[in-house]
Write a protein that holds these residues in place. Structure first.
Motif, mmCIF file in Angstrom:
data_model
loop_
_atom_site.group_PDB
_atom_site.id
_atom_site.type_symbol
_atom_site.label_atom_id
_atom_site.label_comp_id
_atom_site.label_asym_id
_atom_site.label_seq_id
_atom_site.Cartn_x
_atom_site.Cartn_y
_atom_site.Cartn_z
ATOM 1 N N GLU A 26 1.006 -3.412 4.399
ATOM 2 C CA GLU A 26 1.880 -2.355 3.880
ATOM 3 C C GLU A 26 2.066 -2.517 2.373
ATOM 4 N N ARG A 27 2.183 -3.758 1.954
ATOM 5 C CA ARG A 27 2.398 -4.022 0.529
ATOM 6 C C ARG A 27 1.115 -3.825 -0.276
ATOM 7 N N PHE A 28 -0.044 -4.048 0.338
ATOM 8 C CA PHE A 28 -1.310 -3.742 -0.342
ATOM 9 C C PHE A 28 -1.348 -2.240 -0.643
ATOM 10 N N ALA A 29 -0.964 -1.442 0.351
ATOM 11 C CA ALA A 29 -0.985 0.011 0.197
ATOM 12 C C ALA A 29 -0.038 0.471 -0.913
ATOM 13 N N ARG A 30 1.054 -0.265 -1.113
ATOM 14 C CA ARG A 30 2.006 0.067 -2.183
ATOM 15 C C ARG A 30 1.528 -0.417 -3.536
ATOM 16 N N GLY A 31 0.516 -1.288 -3.542
ATOM 17 C CA GLY A 31 -0.017 -1.779 -4.801
ATOM 18 C C GLY A 31 0.615 -3.065 -5.315
ATOM 19 N N GLU A 33 1.217 -6.976 -6.118
ATOM 20 C CA GLU A 33 0.283 -8.026 -6.515
ATOM 21 C C GLU A 33 0.242 -9.151 -5.481
ATOM 22 N N ASN A 34 -0.912 -9.805 -5.407
ATOM 23 C CA ASN A 34 -1.108 -10.894 -4.444
ATOM 24 C C ASN A 34 -0.067 -11.994 -4.595
ATOM 25 N N SER A 35 0.196 -12.414 -5.822
ATOM 26 C CA SER A 35 1.130 -13.526 -6.037
ATOM 27 C C SER A 35 2.544 -13.177 -5.588
ATOM 28 N N VAL A 36 2.942 -11.933 -5.781
ATOM 29 C CA VAL A 36 4.281 -11.491 -5.361
ATOM 30 C C VAL A 36 4.362 -11.470 -3.833
ATOM 31 N N ILE A 37 3.330 -10.930 -3.201
ATOM 32 C CA ILE A 37 3.293 -10.883 -1.736
ATOM 33 C C ILE A 37 3.329 -12.297 -1.169
ATOM 34 N N ALA A 38 2.513 -13.188 -1.721
ATOM 35 C CA ALA A 38 2.462 -14.570 -1.241
ATOM 36 C C ALA A 38 3.820 -15.238 -1.371
ATOM 37 N N HIS A 39 4.475 -15.045 -2.492
ATOM 38 C CA HIS A 39 5.790 -15.657 -2.704
ATOM 39 C C HIS A 39 6.794 -15.127 -1.693
#
Length: 97
Positions: A26-31, A33-39
């Motif tokens: 879902e967060r990929f679709a919103r654009g 960043e990888n580091s933010v998602i991982a955190h």
């Protein structure tokens, strides 16, 4: 990860990890960043990078759980025999205590 008998994650843990991957999708679709998602999801950036690559090639279904990584090598009956033998201890099998 490798585990003894039963190997891999429990069913509950697989479901939990699947939910994390779907949240990431879902967060990929919103654009995001990888580091933010991982955190935010408390996973490694490397995992998020792998998930994003699979998601971009195949879509969200690429992140669905595929079930246990492997089946137990011993049947339940043989595992019970092994437990009984181990409970007898090393002396019963010719090893010094």
């Amino acid at each position: 990860m490798r585990y003894a008998q039963g190997g891999g994650l429990t069913g509950e843990r697989r479901v939990f990890r699947g939910k994390l991957r779907m949240e990431a999708a879902e967060r990929f679709a919103r654009g995001d960043e990888n580091s933010v998602i991982a955190h935010d999801l408390r996973v490694s950036v490397r995992s998020v990078q792998r998930w994003r690559r699979a998601w971009s090639q195949i879509g969200p279904r690429a992140l669905a759980s595929k079930g246990p990584a492997s089946l137990p090598l011993l049947s339940d009956e043989l595992f019970a025999v092994l437990e009984r033998e181990l409970a007898k201890g090393p002396v019963a099998h010719g090893w010094p205590d």
